[in-house]
Scaffold this motif. Sequence first.
Motif, mmCIF file in Angstrom:
data_model
loop_
_atom_site.group_PDB
_atom_site.id
_atom_site.type_symbol
_atom_site.label_atom_id
_atom_site.label_comp_id
_atom_site.label_asym_id
_atom_site.label_seq_id
_atom_site.Cartn_x
_atom_site.Cartn_y
_atom_site.Cartn_z
ATOM 1 N N VAL A 1 -8.511 -39.761 29.576
ATOM 2 C CA VAL A 1 -8.054 -40.594 30.414
ATOM 3 C C VAL A 1 -6.779 -40.757 30.907
ATOM 4 N N ARG A 2 -5.704 -40.440 29.774
ATOM 5 C CA ARG A 2 -4.535 -40.605 30.613
ATOM 6 C C ARG A 2 -4.080 -39.370 31.224
ATOM 7 N N ASP A 3 -4.715 -38.156 30.939
ATOM 8 C CA ASP A 3 -4.246 -36.983 31.640
ATOM 9 C C ASP A 3 -5.148 -37.128 32.903
ATOM 10 N N ALA A 4 -5.987 -37.794 33.202
ATOM 11 C CA ALA A 4 -6.628 -37.952 34.489
ATOM 12 C C ALA A 4 -5.790 -38.785 35.449
ATOM 13 N N VAL A 5 -5.174 -39.669 34.968
ATOM 14 C CA VAL A 5 -4.090 -40.538 35.626
ATOM 15 C C VAL A 5 -3.070 -39.684 36.047
ATOM 16 N N ALA A 6 -2.439 -39.119 34.994
ATOM 17 C CA ALA A 6 -1.254 -38.121 35.311
ATOM 18 C C ALA A 6 -1.356 -37.096 36.423
ATOM 19 N N LEU A 7 -2.504 -36.500 36.291
ATOM 20 C CA LEU A 7 -3.073 -35.409 37.098
ATOM 21 C C LEU A 7 -3.202 -36.005 38.572
ATOM 22 N N ARG A 8 -3.469 -36.982 38.667
ATOM 23 C CA ARG A 8 -3.642 -37.636 39.816
ATOM 24 C C ARG A 8 -2.169 -38.176 40.381
ATOM 25 N N GLU A 9 -1.167 -38.495 39.881
ATOM 26 C CA GLU A 9 -0.022 -38.693 40.003
ATOM 27 C C GLU A 9 0.599 -37.314 40.602
ATOM 28 N N VAL A 10 0.520 -36.197 39.850
ATOM 29 C CA VAL A 10 0.996 -34.869 40.129
ATOM 30 C C VAL A 10 0.478 -34.381 41.360
ATOM 31 N N PHE A 11 -0.730 -34.571 41.455
ATOM 32 C CA PHE A 11 -1.380 -34.290 42.838
ATOM 33 C C PHE A 11 -1.099 -35.003 43.951
ATOM 34 N N LEU A 12 -0.694 -36.261 44.041
ATOM 35 C CA LEU A 12 -0.158 -37.016 45.147
ATOM 36 C C LEU A 12 1.264 -36.625 45.598
ATOM 37 N N ALA A 13 2.033 -36.323 44.236
ATOM 38 C CA ALA A 13 3.559 -35.955 44.551
ATOM 39 C C ALA A 13 3.701 -34.541 45.104
ATOM 40 N N ALA A 14 2.700 -33.654 44.596
ATOM 41 C CA ALA A 14 2.986 -32.165 44.862
ATOM 42 C C ALA A 14 2.149 -31.649 45.907
ATOM 43 N N LEU A 15 1.221 -32.018 46.672
ATOM 44 C CA LEU A 15 0.532 -31.734 47.690
ATOM 45 C C LEU A 15 0.178 -32.708 48.467
ATOM 46 N N PRO A 16 1.313 -32.982 49.402
ATOM 47 C CA PRO A 16 1.212 -34.007 50.368
ATOM 48 C C PRO A 16 0.175 -33.804 51.535
ATOM 49 N N TRP A 17 -0.155 -32.492 51.785
ATOM 50 C CA TRP A 17 -1.060 -32.229 52.647
ATOM 51 C C TRP A 17 -2.490 -32.286 52.581
ATOM 52 N N ILE A 18 -2.769 -32.608 51.185
ATOM 53 C CA ILE A 18 -4.194 -32.988 50.806
ATOM 54 C C ILE A 18 -4.441 -34.287 50.819
ATOM 55 N N ASP A 19 -5.499 -34.689 51.576
ATOM 56 C CA ASP A 19 -5.898 -36.120 51.896
ATOM 57 C C ASP A 19 -6.791 -36.674 50.716
ATOM 58 N N THR A 20 -7.749 -35.790 50.244
ATOM 59 C CA THR A 20 -8.804 -36.165 49.252
ATOM 60 C C THR A 20 -8.982 -35.100 48.514
ATOM 61 N N ALA A 21 -9.170 -35.632 47.041
ATOM 62 C CA ALA A 21 -9.263 -34.536 45.949
ATOM 63 C C ALA A 21 -10.385 -35.109 44.976
ATOM 64 N N GLU A 22 -11.316 -34.075 44.463
ATOM 65 C CA GLU A 22 -12.518 -34.640 43.652
ATOM 66 C C GLU A 22 -11.879 -33.739 42.449
ATOM 67 N N PHE A 23 -11.792 -34.692 41.239
ATOM 68 C CA PHE A 23 -11.488 -34.461 39.856
ATOM 69 C C PHE A 23 -12.679 -34.635 38.936
ATOM 70 N N ARG A 24 -12.783 -33.319 38.151
ATOM 71 C CA ARG A 24 -13.615 -33.470 37.166
ATOM 72 C C ARG A 24 -13.231 -33.011 35.755
ATOM 73 N N THR A 25 -13.323 -33.838 34.763
ATOM 74 C CA THR A 25 -12.884 -33.329 33.342
ATOM 75 C C THR A 25 -14.039 -33.076 32.598
ATOM 76 N N PHE A 26 -13.950 -31.990 31.814
ATOM 77 C CA PHE A 26 -15.259 -31.552 30.943
ATOM 78 C C PHE A 26 -14.545 -31.682 29.565
ATOM 79 N N ARG A 27 -15.498 -31.677 28.676
ATOM 80 C CA ARG A 27 -15.319 -31.609 27.329
ATOM 81 C C ARG A 27 -16.222 -30.586 26.805
ATOM 82 N N GLN A 28 -15.579 -29.778 25.798
ATOM 83 C CA GLN A 28 -16.371 -28.494 25.354
ATOM 84 C C GLN A 28 -16.395 -28.523 23.728
ATOM 85 N N GLU A 29 -17.566 -28.788 23.355
ATOM 86 C CA GLU A 29 -17.570 -28.646 21.732
ATOM 87 C C GLU A 29 -17.803 -27.127 21.314
#
Length: 158
Positions: A70-98
């Motif tokens: 959960v913390r990584d998802a929020v952190a990745l959102r912050e990195v996305f917003l800061a580093a890619l100003p020309w992207i308006d919308t992003a779809e995020f998906r987190t997977f877990r692999q056993e």
Amino acid sequence: MKELWEAGEFIRRLRNRARFGELSRAHLRLLRLELKSDTAEFDWLARPADVWASNLPGHIRDRDVSMQAVRDAVALREVFLAALPWIDTAEFRTFRQEAREAPRLIITGTVTRDDAAVPRVASPVMKAKLCGFHFQMDDGVLVPLDAGEGGAQFKVTA
């Protein structure tokens, strides 16, 4: 050319952020990054439990892994917003692999630049929900999202 440089900057920031988590020293693995004109899609594997947590009871270890995702998802959102100003919308998906299983979707969400303000709440789970992420928890542990709940499973193609 500027967009290509910014995409590279995003990857560098992601690597820096993904090196260690707060609850796990395992690396975050980016599975897929797709950039289209003003949209993006990000798929990544949640960090596994820290090797030092092997002596912890299973439910505590699973809660730590879930909270780290959960913390990584929020952190990745912050990195996305800061580093890619020309992207308006992003779809995020987190997977877990056993071990020896196909990755299962545990977190999904659509982030828009219009929703850039990070809510000031203490709970990382509530912050992630307010940032647009969707997931289910059972006693503090992320459970896989069913395909019927907007969660297509990760498909391995040869």
